[in-house]
Design an enzyme around this catalytic site. Structure first.
Site, PDB file in Angstrom:
ATOM      1  N   LYS A   9       5.560  -5.015  18.040  1.00  0.00           N
ATOM      2  CA  LYS A   9       6.759  -5.878  17.986  1.00  0.00           C
ATOM      3  C   LYS A   9       7.061  -6.211  16.536  1.00  0.00           C
ATOM      4  CE  LYS A   9       4.489  -9.774  16.671  1.00  0.00           C
ATOM      5  NZ  LYS A   9       4.670 -10.450  15.400  1.00  0.00           N
ATOM      6  N   ASP A 137       2.267 -14.072  21.409  1.00  0.00           N
ATOM      7  CA  ASP A 137       3.056 -12.834  21.431  1.00  0.00           C
ATOM      8  C   ASP A 137       2.838 -12.016  22.703  1.00  0.00           C
ATOM      9  OD1 ASP A 137       4.059 -13.405  18.931  1.00  0.00           O
ATOM     10  OD2 ASP A 137       2.528 -12.230  17.878  1.00  0.00           O
TER      11      ASP A 137
HETATM   12  P1  ATP Z   1       0.022 -11.021  15.318  1.00  0.00           P
HETATM   13  O1  ATP Z   1       1.317 -10.570  14.781  1.00  0.00           O
HETATM   14  O2  ATP Z   1       0.057 -11.264  16.815  1.00  0.00           O
HETATM   15  O3  ATP Z   1      -0.642 -12.118  14.544  1.00  0.00           O
HETATM   16  P2  ATP Z   1      -1.369  -8.908  14.044  1.00  0.00           P
HETATM   17  O4  ATP Z   1      -0.615  -7.627  14.173  1.00  0.00           O
HETATM   18  O5  ATP Z   1      -1.188  -9.631  12.759  1.00  0.00           O
HETATM   19  O6  ATP Z   1      -0.998  -9.805  15.256  1.00  0.00           O
HETATM   20  P3  ATP Z   1      -3.660  -7.689  15.237  1.00  0.00           P
HETATM   21  O7  ATP Z   1      -3.650  -6.344  14.672  1.00  0.00           O
HETATM   22  O8  ATP Z   1      -3.213  -7.856  16.626  1.00  0.00           O
HETATM   23  O9  ATP Z   1      -2.879  -8.671  14.240  1.00  0.00           O
HETATM   24  O10 ATP Z   1      -5.126  -8.268  15.170  1.00  0.00           O
HETATM   25  C1  ATP Z   1      -5.678  -8.983  14.126  1.00  0.00           C
HETATM   26  C2  ATP Z   1      -7.198  -9.125  14.369  1.00  0.00           C
HETATM   27  O11 ATP Z   1      -7.453  -9.407  15.755  1.00  0.00           O
HETATM   28  C3  ATP Z   1      -7.935  -7.840  14.100  1.00  0.00           C
HETATM   29  O12 ATP Z   1      -8.356  -7.789  12.759  1.00  0.00           O
HETATM   30  C4  ATP Z   1      -9.092  -7.856  15.076  1.00  0.00           C
HETATM   31  O13 ATP Z   1     -10.244  -8.421  14.493  1.00  0.00           O
HETATM   32  C5  ATP Z   1      -8.649  -8.770  16.211  1.00  0.00           C
HETATM   33  N1  ATP Z   1      -8.361  -8.055  17.481  1.00  0.00           N
HETATM   34  C6  ATP Z   1      -8.709  -8.477  18.699  1.00  0.00           C
HETATM   35  N2  ATP Z   1      -8.324  -7.622  19.651  1.00  0.00           N
HETATM   36  C7  ATP Z   1      -7.671  -6.615  19.037  1.00  0.00           C
HETATM   37  C8  ATP Z   1      -7.049  -5.417  19.490  1.00  0.00           C
HETATM   38  N3  ATP Z   1      -7.009  -5.073  20.796  1.00  0.00           N
HETATM   39  N4  ATP Z   1      -6.466  -4.630  18.571  1.00  0.00           N
HETATM   40  C9  ATP Z   1      -6.492  -4.974  17.264  1.00  0.00           C
HETATM   41  N5  ATP Z   1      -7.097  -6.062  16.780  1.00  0.00           N
HETATM   42  C10 ATP Z   1      -7.694  -6.890  17.647  1.00  0.00           C
END
Ligand code: ATP
Length: 285
Positions: A9, A137
């Protein structure tokens, strides 16, 4: 075995509208789903396999109970008390800690997969009720439709976008901790007015100028201070003439929307020295 696409997203606008007494930030956002996705495979395993387990082809993703997929599974199991156990494999494509909601997308994919495999026939409300407990989210990621999202992510109002866009994603190597950015935000005096109504109307009409003018993320300032490289990527894209450029979520990915694929491809090569990761994808309507 069921394979589900877990779409990334982006936030076209993100505003902080309040804070609960427990420190939880109340947000409002306009979010679009991207074609970019992880693939999540969900398969029932025999009862003598030692219970449900998660695997991922990216070793930097934790596969223990901190994985949002595990949280989704545990919540579903607690609520519906099913006996089946699963092997859940995540084929990771969405970059981590980018603000692209990769973990949330995987969790939503597992909720949808278990609903189908176990024939739970859950309503939209039932699904949202599980999803918001995992993260703000996750409800959005259940449906992958452009939406105005409020509350703690549980209120979704779909938006019919007039146009689809190609999206250049560009991020530095490092990620940012969402919690850290919110802490920084709290210590700063940020008064960024985000007009969600105007942005919604502009998306419905396909008014590019108004879309560009209302793409605001209240978390950009704290993220830019922690990581100037994110700001540099944004500035370079603006300098190249793009108007719809914004950091998504709490960073560190910058998104650049355009209908001109060739122009984005050219920009991708021009920012290669600033950005560690780049990818061109498109919005889903
Ligand atoms: P958001 O925008 O919702 O904050 P993001 O894209 O910044 O998400 P993600 O990549 O979803 O961040 O994840 C951040 C951290 O969450 C990762 O570094 C990891 O340690 C943990 N994590 C837990 N479950 C997952 C998963 N299924 N995929 C990726 N990271 C995950």
């Amino acid at each position: 075995m069921l394979m589900v696409k877990a779409h990334a997203k982006i936030n076209l606008a993100l505003g902080v509208v309040g804070k609960r007494s427990d420190g939880y930030h109340l947000l409002e956002s306009i979010m679009l789903p991207l074609e970019l996705h992880d693939r999540v495979e969900v398969e029932i395993i025999p009862s003598n396999y030692g219970g449900t387990f998660i695997t991922c082809d990216d070793i930097s993703v934790p596969t223990d109970e901190t994985n949002l997929v595990h949280k989704a599974f545990a919540l579903m199991k607690q609520k519906f008390n099913f006996k089946q156990e699963f092997r859940i494999h995540i084929h990771k494509i969405i970059p981590l800690s980018a603000g692209l909601g990769g973990g949330s997308a995987d969790a939503a994919a597992v909720i949808n997969a278990l609903n189908r495999i176990l024939k739970l026939n859950l309503s939209r409300e039932n699904l949202i009720d599980i999803a918001y407990q995992i993260g703000a989210d996750v409800p959005f990621c259940l449906f992958n439709r452009p939406a105005y999202v409020t509350g703690i992510g549980e209120k979704l109002e779909e938006i019919k976008c007039h146009d689809r866009y190609y999206v250049l994603l560009a991020k530095p190597k490092e990620g940012l901790s969402t919690r850290q950015i919110f802490n920084d935000y709290d210590t700063m005096q940020i008064d960024k007015k985000v007009d969600m109504k105007e942005l919604k109307a502009a998306l419905q009409k396909g008014d590019d100028q108004d879309i560009a003018g209302n793409m605001i993320n209240a978390l950009e300032e704290p993220a830019f201070i922690r990581m100037p490289s994110v700001q540099k990527i944004k500035e370079k894209l603006v300098e190249l003439g793009f108007t719809k450029v914004l950091m998504t979520g709490s960073g560190t990915c910058v998104v650049c929307l355009s209908k001109d694929l060739k122009a984005l491809q050219k920009a991708e090569s021009e920012i290669s020295s600033l950005a560690y990761f780049t990818k061109i994808t498109e919005t889903l309507s």
